[in-house]
Design an enzyme around this catalytic site. Structure first.
Site: not given
Ligand code: HTL
Ligand code: MG
Length: 446
Positions: A283, A369, A397
């Site tokens: 990243k 979640e 969600r």
């Protein structure tokens, strides 16, 4: 310096067909120019940055090998898709990204035929690509359907629901795991540890290949070794988990070596059945400050690329997030039952200080979640006081968990919703506009 002197190859690429017309040995230069152009435009517009830096070579290779847009590429979350936008007709519009009437922060089906699926929330890509693979087969078409998912996003349960299905029916599809060992913050969880083990066991597998050659001349010994290996495999051999789910696991391979990516994709493109390609990336790759601090450069304001730090936001008033984070620490000091839960949003939800002061009462559950909410419900059953710190948009969600696991059972769980209301630049996928209406129904239980 004119634009073409700066970006001689990128200037000639408006669509993937232009890319595909180039010889493969020019792709490293395309990747270099693409990364430089990405840095140039994001430094002007702000936006998601370190994830895109990490997918430059992968994006080039995918568009080079596959016949996009006929072959759909489904980017999970989509914050890493800026290089994809640059190569698919939106190069000149990049400075307008995330502005009114500008291009969207995430792939969007209305914006381009190359954006095969609208995204913003994570872990949907394998389901969507599987749906496309099934539809393509039913229509008698031969499309290659590809999901590109990060190591953070694959922790979401939906990704496993989709693999469970794809592996069972043997669908022709490719899942590319873009493994950079980061979510927004460092990635967490047993799966993450497993992926690290898979990468580090590469040495083991090459040693195994060598010993196979020797052992194969001694059949009995080889058979014994094979049986022992079956035993050990579950612990250390690469790919086991995905193979057990019915995927043909390939990798791990270097996600910054564009030529290897291209040749690997060419080789596996026409394999039948579900294929899982494990790609290792960094990243922030190629821009030093982002390599050093990929978290800070995950989402950035406009910045000067020559400086090695980001401009500080000058805020006179404390933000909601800061007030909440301080409140949580204050309350935790007075009540030992208080617990803090975040689904992978430690920084954004103001839990950094709490995580340091109360590590045993802090739970980063990864991008999960639904689990975050039901976990809190379970804790509340035994008298703890869980606080679920969650962005309004991501609570959507876990709506059934909110109703079925918390509200109907009248459990004492506190929800601290961040980023409620319109969020502006991230657009409709991230706007917290439904919470009041969907939470209003709970009054019947209160
Ligand atoms: N929860 C859900 C369901 N969707 C999203 N998008 C988030 C939370 C927030 N989020 C992102 S990007 C991201 C999170 C948690 C990290 C994804 O990690 P991954 O990708 O490993 O998949 P990487 O950044 O390339 O390492 C956004 O909202 C943009
Ligand atoms: Mg990641």
């Amino acid at each position: 310096m004119t634009v073409s002197e700066k970006y001689p190859l990128l200037d000639s690429i408006n669509f993937p067909a232009d890319l595909r017309a180039l010889p493969a040995d020019q792709l490293p230069q395309v990747a270099e120019e693409l990364r430089r152009y990405l840095t140039h435009t994001v430094s002007q517009s702000g936006g998601h940055f370190s994830a895109g830096l990490g997918t430059v070579e992968l994006t080039v290779a995918l568009h080079y090998v596959f016949n996009t847009p006929y072959d759909p590429l489904v980017w999970d979350v989509g914050h890493q898709a800026y290089p994809h936008k640059i190569l698919t007709g939106r190069k000149d519009k990049m400075p307008t990204i995330r502005t009114l009437n500008g291009i969207c922060a995430f792939p969007n089906r209305e914006e381009s035929e190359y954006d095969a699926f609208g995204v913003g929330h994570s872990s949907t890509s394998i389901s969507a690509a599987l749906g496309m693979a099934i539809a393509s087969q039913l229509k008698g078409e031969k499309r290659h359907c590809v999901a590109i998912i990060g190591d953070g996003s694959i922790t979401g349960g939906m990704a496993f629901e989709a693999m469970n299905h794809a592996g069972d029916i043997g669908a022709n599809m490719l899942v590319v795991l873009n493994d950079n060992d980061m979510s927004i913050s460092p990635n967490v969880g047993a799966l993450n540890k497993y992926l690290t083990k898979v990468i580090s066991s590469r040495l083991y597998s090459s040693v195994r290949e060598e010993s196979k050659k020797v052992l194969s001349v001694m059949p009995n010994v080889w058979e014994l070794a094979r049986r022992t290996e079956e035993h050990v495999k579950g612990m250390i051999a690469p790919g086991t988990l995905f193979e057990e789910l019915g995927f043909n696991y390939i990798g791990p391979i270097d996600g910054h070596d564009v030529e290897t990516l291209v040749s690997t994709l060419e080789n596996i493109k026409d394999l039948s059945g579900p294929v899982f390609l494990h790609v290792v990336t960094q990243k922030g790759k190629g821009y030093e400050p982002a390599e050093k601090d990929p978290l800070a450069y995950h989402g950035v304001p406009a910045f000067d690329p020559k400086q090695d730090s980001l401009p500080k936001a000058a805020s006179v008033h404390p933000t909601y997030t800061q007030v909440f984070g301080k409140w949580l620490c204050d309350m935790a000091a007075t009540d030992e039952r208080l617990l803090g839960i975040t689904p992978a949003m430690r920084e954004g939800s103001g839990l950094v200080e709490f995580s340091k002061r109360y590590p045993a009462r802090y739970f980063d559950v990864a991008i999960a979640e639904q689990h975050a909410v039901t976990l809190a419900a379970g804790q509340a059953c035994l008298g703890m006081k869980p606080v679920v710190a969650i962005y309004s948009t991501f609570l959507q969600r876990a709506y059934d968990q909110l109703i079925h696991d918390v509200a109907i059972q009248n459990l004492d769980v506190l929800f601290a919703l961040d980023r409620a209301g319109l969020v502006g630049p991230d657009g409709p996928t991230h706007a917290g506009v439904f919470d009041i209406s969907f939470c209003a129904v709970f009054r019947i239980w209160c």
